[in-house]
Design a protein around this motif. Structure first.
Motif, short mmCIF file in Angstrom:
data_model
loop_
_atom_site.label_atom_id
_atom_site.label_comp_id
_atom_site.label_asym_id
_atom_site.label_seq_id
_atom_site.Cartn_x
_atom_site.Cartn_y
_atom_site.Cartn_z
N VAL A 178 0.82 -1.21 0.00
CA VAL A 178 0.00 0.00 0.00
C VAL A 178 0.86 1.26 0.00
CG1 VAL A 178 -1.71 1.34 1.30
CG2 VAL A 178 -1.93 -1.15 1.13
N ASN A 179 1.89 1.30 0.85
CA ASN A 179 2.68 2.52 1.02
C ASN A 179 3.75 2.71 -0.06
OD1 ASN A 179 1.35 3.38 3.35
ND2 ASN A 179 2.70 2.18 4.68
N GLY A 180 4.25 1.62 -0.63
CA GLY A 180 5.34 1.71 -1.58
C GLY A 180 6.68 1.81 -0.88
N ILE A 181 7.71 2.08 -1.67
CA ILE A 181 9.07 2.19 -1.14
C ILE A 181 9.74 3.46 -1.66
CG2 ILE A 181 9.36 -0.32 -0.96
CD1 ILE A 181 11.23 -0.05 -3.49
N VAL A 182 10.86 3.81 -1.04
CA VAL A 182 11.72 4.90 -1.48
C VAL A 182 13.11 4.32 -1.73
CG1 VAL A 182 12.85 7.04 -0.76
CG2 VAL A 182 10.42 6.68 -0.27
N ILE A 183 13.76 4.77 -2.78
CA ILE A 183 15.12 4.34 -3.08
C ILE A 183 16.10 5.47 -2.80
CG2 ILE A 183 16.70 3.59 -4.92
CD1 ILE A 183 14.35 2.13 -6.21
N LEU A 184 17.19 5.14 -2.14
CA LEU A 184 18.30 6.07 -1.91
C LEU A 184 19.54 5.46 -2.57
CD1 LEU A 184 19.82 8.45 -0.62
CD2 LEU A 184 19.94 7.10 1.51
N ALA A 185 20.04 6.10 -3.63
CA ALA A 185 21.20 5.58 -4.36
C ALA A 185 22.37 6.53 -4.18
CB ALA A 185 20.86 5.40 -5.83
N ASP A 186 23.45 6.02 -3.62
CA ASP A 186 24.66 6.81 -3.36
C ASP A 186 25.70 6.46 -4.42
OD1 ASP A 186 26.89 8.08 -2.45
OD2 ASP A 186 26.97 7.08 -0.49
N TYR A 187 25.98 7.41 -5.31
CA TYR A 187 26.90 7.16 -6.42
C TYR A 187 28.31 7.67 -6.14
CZ TYR A 187 23.51 5.28 -9.67
OH TYR A 187 22.60 4.45 -10.29
N LYS A 188 28.62 7.86 -4.88
CA LYS A 188 29.97 8.31 -4.53
C LYS A 188 31.00 7.30 -5.04
CE LYS A 188 32.80 9.56 -0.51
NZ LYS A 188 32.82 9.69 0.98
N GLY A 189 32.03 7.81 -5.72
CA GLY A 189 33.14 6.96 -6.15
C GLY A 189 32.88 6.10 -7.36
N VAL A 190 31.76 6.31 -8.05
CA VAL A 190 31.46 5.50 -9.24
C VAL A 190 32.29 6.03 -10.41
CG1 VAL A 190 29.71 4.82 -10.90
CG2 VAL A 190 29.15 4.92 -8.48
N SER A 191 33.14 5.17 -10.95
CA SER A 191 34.06 5.55 -12.03
C SER A 191 33.44 5.26 -13.39
CB SER A 191 35.37 4.79 -11.89
OG SER A 191 35.14 3.39 -12.06
N LEU A 192 34.11 5.73 -14.43
CA LEU A 192 33.66 5.47 -15.80
C LEU A 192 33.67 3.98 -16.10
CD1 LEU A 192 32.94 6.34 -18.68
CD2 LEU A 192 35.39 6.58 -19.12
N SER A 193 34.72 3.28 -15.67
CA SER A 193 34.80 1.85 -15.97
C SER A 193 33.68 1.08 -15.29
CB SER A 193 36.16 1.30 -15.52
OG SER A 193 36.34 1.45 -14.13
#
Length: 339
Positions: A178-193
């Motif tokens: 009923v309530n659903g969810i929330v997403i928290l995505a931390d992209y710290k340090g994500v490189s091109l490769s």
């Protein structure tokens, strides 16, 4: 399991005896929603308690009539997930159910060996976890940290499997339905490769599952610490997003105050400027790993029969894969430009 569905054993219809008389082994549904959530479900999802079982039976009849070899679970509680996710629109709920199975059939790298013990290394890395506390709207916060993944250790499909099993565990709760969810995505340090592993083909598949192939309501996606390269990543995925979902993406950069406007500090760990202590992944890992037997039971119901063809279902991947192949040619120049 032989692959025989409940539809093969019996096809309930509007004038048939009760489900319990036809299938004594089918669990009887007992609503676990609080009075407040019953009201919320009525207002937001068009769920009427007095019609709930009638609606479930209508969806069950449609499955048995139109997709008798789908091999799906037909329990009340299971079908309710799909009705709630599509606001009790029978046709859309049926399409979601068929898509759910199609996704599982057409991506074996993710959907084989679906059990928590199989993704233990991913859980231990901290790539995905669920925060201990819900937000003021009663929504769980799924925390994803791509920097915790080392590509040389295992392929990206293991991460996707871990996210999928996390969502499967969460959606067992009627409160989450009923309530659903929330997403928290931390992209710290994500490189091109590392970002290059998440190309258009993978992006299209993942978004297809989250938007059209899984019975969960994603109410917000909060992106934090995103590097410049994320502009390239988002440019790749945005064409695949429905407008409603795209509008639920919030890019905060390094601005914790901006994040706190969406997720209150009281439920956030210290790493994100919160007051809920250090981020602890152990509690969720233990909960998910302890559910091994539940998953083995649930997924034993969900194996498509060998004689089923993806062309019999509602989603075909041929056009999508061609689109992804075309997009892939332009992906790296975009990423290098943003990097």
């Amino acid at each position: 399991m032989s692959g025989e569905s409940d539809c093969t054993r019996t096809s309930p219809s509007a004038g048939s005896p009760s489900d319990n008389e036809l299938l004594p082994d089918r669990p009887k549904y007992v609503c676990a929603l609080s009075p407040d959530l019953v009201t919320k479900a009525r207002e937001e999802l068009q769920e009427k308690p007095e019609w709930r079982l009638r609606d479930v039976q209508a969806l069950r009849d449609m499955v048995c009539k139109d997709y008798p070899s789908l091999g799906t679970c037909l329990d009340d509680a299971f079908l309710l997930r799909f009705l709630r996710a599509r606001k009790f629109d029978y046709d859309r709920a049926l399409q979601l159910l068929v898509n759910y199975h199609t996704c599982r059939r057409t991506w074996p790298e993710v959907f084989s060996n679906l059990k928590p013990s199989a993704i233990k290394p991913v859980l231990e890395s901290g790539f995905v976890t669920v925060l201990p506390h819900q937000d003021p709207q009663g929504r769980h916060v799924v925390c994803i940290r791509p920097d915790r993944w080392t590509p040389s250790n295992y392929p990206i499909t293991e991460n996707i499997r871990a996210i999928y099993l996390t969502l499967e565990k969460l959606i067992q709760s009627e409160e989450t339905q009923v309530n659903g969810i929330v997403i928290l995505a931390d992209y710290k340090g994500v490189s091109l490769s590392k970002a290059s592993h998440f190309g258009p083909f993978v992006a299209k598949k993942v978004i297809g599952i989250l938007q059209d192939g899984f019975p969960i309501r994603i109410k917000a996606v909060n992106i934090i610490n995103e590097p410049r390269i994320f502009k390239g990543i988002f440019a790749i995925i945005k064409p695949f997003l429905k407008e409603k979902i795209a509008n639920r993406f919030f890019l905060h950069g390094c601005d914790l105050n901006s994040l706190h406007q969406n997720i209150p500090p009281v439920i956030l760990p210290e790493e994100y400027g919160g007051t809920a202590g250090k981020l602890d992944i152990s509690a969720w890992n233990e909960l998910l790993l302890a559910s091994e037997e539940d998953f083995l039971h649930d997924f034993s119901e969900l194996v498509l029969p060998c004689d089923s063809s993806p062309h019999d279902l509602l989603m075909s991947g041929d056009a999508d894969e061609k689109q992804c192949d075309d997009s892939l040619r332009g992906m790296k120049p975009q990423l290098y430009y943003c990097y």
